[in-house]
Design an enzyme around this catalytic site. Structure first.
Site, mmCIF file in Angstrom:
data_model
loop_
_atom_site.group_PDB
_atom_site.id
_atom_site.type_symbol
_atom_site.label_atom_id
_atom_site.label_comp_id
_atom_site.label_asym_id
_atom_site.label_seq_id
_atom_site.Cartn_x
_atom_site.Cartn_y
_atom_site.Cartn_z
ATOM 1 N N ASP A 128 45.046 29.936 78.469
ATOM 2 C CA ASP A 128 45.345 31.367 78.454
ATOM 3 C C ASP A 128 46.609 31.732 77.672
ATOM 4 O O ASP A 128 46.568 31.815 76.452
ATOM 5 C CB ASP A 128 45.399 31.842 79.922
ATOM 6 N N HIS B 287 37.011 43.346 77.296
ATOM 7 C CA HIS B 287 38.306 42.814 77.749
ATOM 8 C C HIS B 287 38.440 42.738 79.263
ATOM 9 O O HIS B 287 38.857 41.728 79.822
ATOM 10 C CB HIS B 287 39.460 43.646 77.181
ATOM 11 N N TYR C 65 41.575 39.606 70.643
ATOM 12 C CA TYR C 65 41.620 41.076 70.604
ATOM 13 C C TYR C 65 42.583 41.655 69.590
ATOM 14 O O TYR C 65 42.670 42.872 69.427
ATOM 15 C CB TYR C 65 41.913 41.658 71.992
ATOM 16 N N HIS D 22 44.460 32.971 74.351
ATOM 17 C CA HIS D 22 44.913 34.026 73.432
ATOM 18 C C HIS D 22 45.925 33.306 72.541
ATOM 19 O O HIS D 22 47.100 33.190 72.899
ATOM 20 C CB HIS D 22 45.597 35.170 74.172
ATOM 21 N N HIS E 173 39.924 34.787 85.550
ATOM 22 C CA HIS E 173 40.816 35.237 86.638
ATOM 23 C C HIS E 173 40.023 36.006 87.707
ATOM 24 O O HIS E 173 40.294 37.177 87.959
ATOM 25 C CB HIS E 173 41.937 36.163 86.160
ATOM 26 N N HIS F 274 39.700 29.465 77.885
ATOM 27 C CA HIS F 274 40.334 30.783 77.726
ATOM 28 C C HIS F 274 41.670 30.660 77.017
ATOM 29 O O HIS F 274 42.609 30.052 77.522
ATOM 30 C CB HIS F 274 40.538 31.424 79.097
ATOM 31 N N GLU G 216 42.532 39.949 88.268
ATOM 32 C CA GLU G 216 43.688 39.058 88.178
ATOM 33 C C GLU G 216 44.829 39.505 89.076
ATOM 34 O O GLU G 216 45.537 38.687 89.642
ATOM 35 C CB GLU G 216 44.148 39.032 86.718
HETATM 36 C C1 NGQ Z 1 45.645 39.574 77.845
HETATM 37 N N1 NGQ Z 1 46.347 38.229 79.689
HETATM 38 O O1 NGQ Z 1 44.743 40.287 77.430
HETATM 39 O O2 NGQ Z 1 46.334 38.873 77.104
HETATM 40 C C2 NGQ Z 1 45.876 39.526 79.340
HETATM 41 C C3 NGQ Z 1 46.915 40.531 79.758
HETATM 42 C C4 NGQ Z 1 45.718 42.648 80.375
HETATM 43 C C5 NGQ Z 1 46.169 37.739 80.906
HETATM 44 N N2 NGQ Z 1 45.468 38.442 81.729
HETATM 45 C C6 NGQ Z 1 46.604 41.936 79.416
HETATM 46 N N3 NGQ Z 1 46.676 36.612 81.280
HETATM 47 O O3 NGQ Z 1 45.023 42.014 81.183
HETATM 48 O O4 NGQ Z 1 45.729 43.868 80.322
HETATM 49 ZN ZN ZN Z 2 43.287 36.327 79.136
#
Ligand code: NGQ
Ligand code: ZN
Length: 455
Positions: free
Chosen positions: A323, A206, A120, A57, A272, A55, A238
């Site tokens: 992540d 997502h 994304y 980003h 998560h 995972h 999460e």
């Molecule tokens: C993300 N990141 O998409 O980058 C997510 C946060 C969300 C993590 N969850 C944004 N660590 O979940 O809305």
């Molecule tokens: Zn993530």
């Protein structure tokens, strides 16, 4: 190519005098233990399968460290997310590519040989698609090709700002696609890389906040027409607030909601799955899906602790991801996976499996779960799998005098100096004596990208 290792971790366990034959396609053609070294290049130290990082980003690597300043109000995951949205609002494709390449060099030097990109950031800063809707996806895949890491790219379907189909926030405009546009993107990427054993394409709805039930159903139907075996990843449970909001909206908790409506199976990876009841833990384990745990990010964001022992006892599969990239080290993820369990149960050595070795157990869980989640033939030094090898430095002080699983115990729990010496991915040497061969050039483009982001 023929390689010889005095000691290597094979699927059946640690073996001596291992001879690897690697085909022109970058896969292992033969692996033999107790073999001779004639005509083979001798490796410098013990050999492990490279670790999958399930995972990522990638763009968040460049903001690691920027959200560690107390705000006047209470900080939380949600205030961190505001900072993250502010940061990504300025990124252009060239910068996204440069950041990803830098990250992948760091991953390879740390012993990760494959990555799952939960991608994304599709559109321009105003939310308009680029001329090529796959522009940023291609930049990230190109960064993987430039650095040599294997990649499973998971283009994200993002439609809404919260449960129940709530309108998205303006800060989320770069993420939005409808199902048709996303599937076209997936199809275009998949057809470009159909013959490329280093690239796999899946999808990532997502989170249950960002897609409705009907949209998720339609996405999976569309995907089945393209690639019925493609990996499906999503963020699931999460934050406590996320669980409470899900209950307020549907009467169910996120994992409960998902498992009661969808046929979650071994193709799925739930990122998560932090907040799960005993029953959800058991039911999730029974699906065969992978729980994608990101221990350093989950600690950094104040998420909570996944009940890993109960999940593994129920037959669950898990893997690790870095992540948000506050750390780029499989060692640190594995260590914190175990330490969080110790801290919360006030006991020790919790995530063992077939034998007593904690390092050996953690490394094996994460190899298997990571490989499954990324949907590629990786994580095993066996014929037919990619030749993804990590050679440890036998002179690293923390590893001196340790062999086999004791070596893995020391790797995970005995130090902060990276003992990865050489790394091969898909039959190509990428890291030699601790240095990625493109390290300087990639760092230079990263430096320029950061400079261009200065206000
Ligand atoms: C993300 N990141 O998409 O980058 C997510 C946060 C969300 C993590 N969850 C944004 N660590 O979940 O809305
Ligand atoms: Zn993530």
């Amino acid at each position: 190519m023929k390689l010889f290792a005095e000691s290597a971790l094979l699927p059946e366990g640690w073996c001596r005098d291992v001879r690897f034959e690697i085909g022109a396609d970058g896969a292992l053609a033969a692996v033999a233990a107790e073999a001779g070294a004639e005509g083979a290049t001798r490796l410098a130290g013990p050999v492990l399968p490279g670790m999958p990082n399930l995972h990522s980003h990638a763009f968040q690597r460049a903001m690691a460290g920027l959200a560690e300043r107390a705000a006047p109000q209470d900080d939380s995951f949600w205030t961190w997310r505001e900072v993250m949205y502010g940061f990504l609002g300025r990124l252009e494709p060239a910068q996204i590519g440069a950041i990803a390449a830098q990250l992948y060099v760091e991953m390879l030097e740390a012993g990760y040989t494959a990555v799952g990109e939960f991608h994304y950031l599709h559109h321009d800063p105003h939310g308009r698609p680029y001329d090529d809707p796959a522009e940023t996806s291609r930049r990230v895949v190109a960064a993987a090709a430039r650095t040599g890491i294997g990649i499973t790219q998971l283009p994200v379907l993002y439609r809404h700002g919260d449960f129940g189909g709530a309108a998205p926030d303006p800060a989320q405009r770069r993420f939005l696609n409808d199902r048709e546009r996303l599937l076209r993107l997936v199809e275009a990427l998949a057809s470009d890389h159909r013959e490329d054993p280093q690239v796999r394409i899946g999808v990532a709805p997502h989170s249950l906040r960002a897609v409705t039930e009907a949209e998720l159903t339609a996405l999976l139907e569309g995907l089945a027409g393209l690639d019925g075996a493609a990996p499906v990843h999503l963020h699931i449970a999460e934050q406590q607030k996320e669980v409470q909001d899900c209950i307020a909206w549907s009467g169910q908790r996120p994992v409960e909601w998902l498992l009661s409506r969808f046929e979650v199976d071994a193709r799925w990876c739930l990122i998560h799955a932090t907040h799960v009841t005993e029953e959800e833990t058991r039911r999730l384990a029974e699906t065969g899906a992978v729980a994608g745990i990101c221990p350093t990010t989950e600690a950094n964001l104040g998420d909570g602790i996944f009940p890993a022992r109960a999940f593994l006892d129920a037959g669950g599969r898990l893997g690790i991801g870095s992540d948000s990239h506050v750390s780029v080290s499989p060692v640190e993820e594995l260590r914190w996976l175990e330490y969080a369990q110790r801290l919360s149960t006030r006991s020790r050595n919790l995530l063992a499996r077939d034998g007593p070795s904690l390092g050996g157990s953690l490394y094996r869980w994460a190899l298997e779960g990571g490989a499954q989640a990324l949907g590629r033939p990786i994580g095993r030094l066996a014929p037919g799998c990619r030749a993804d090898l990590v050679v440890l430095d036998p002179e690293a002080p923390a590893l001196l005098g340790k062999e086999e699983d004791r070596l893995l115990d020391a790797l995970v729990f005995a130090g902060n100096v990276n003992p990865v010496r050489d790394v091969m991915v898909g039959g190509r040497w990428l890291v030699e004596q601790g240095r990625h061969r493109e390290r300087d050039a990639v760092l230079e483009s990263y430096r320029k990208a950061l400079k261009s982001l200065e206000p």
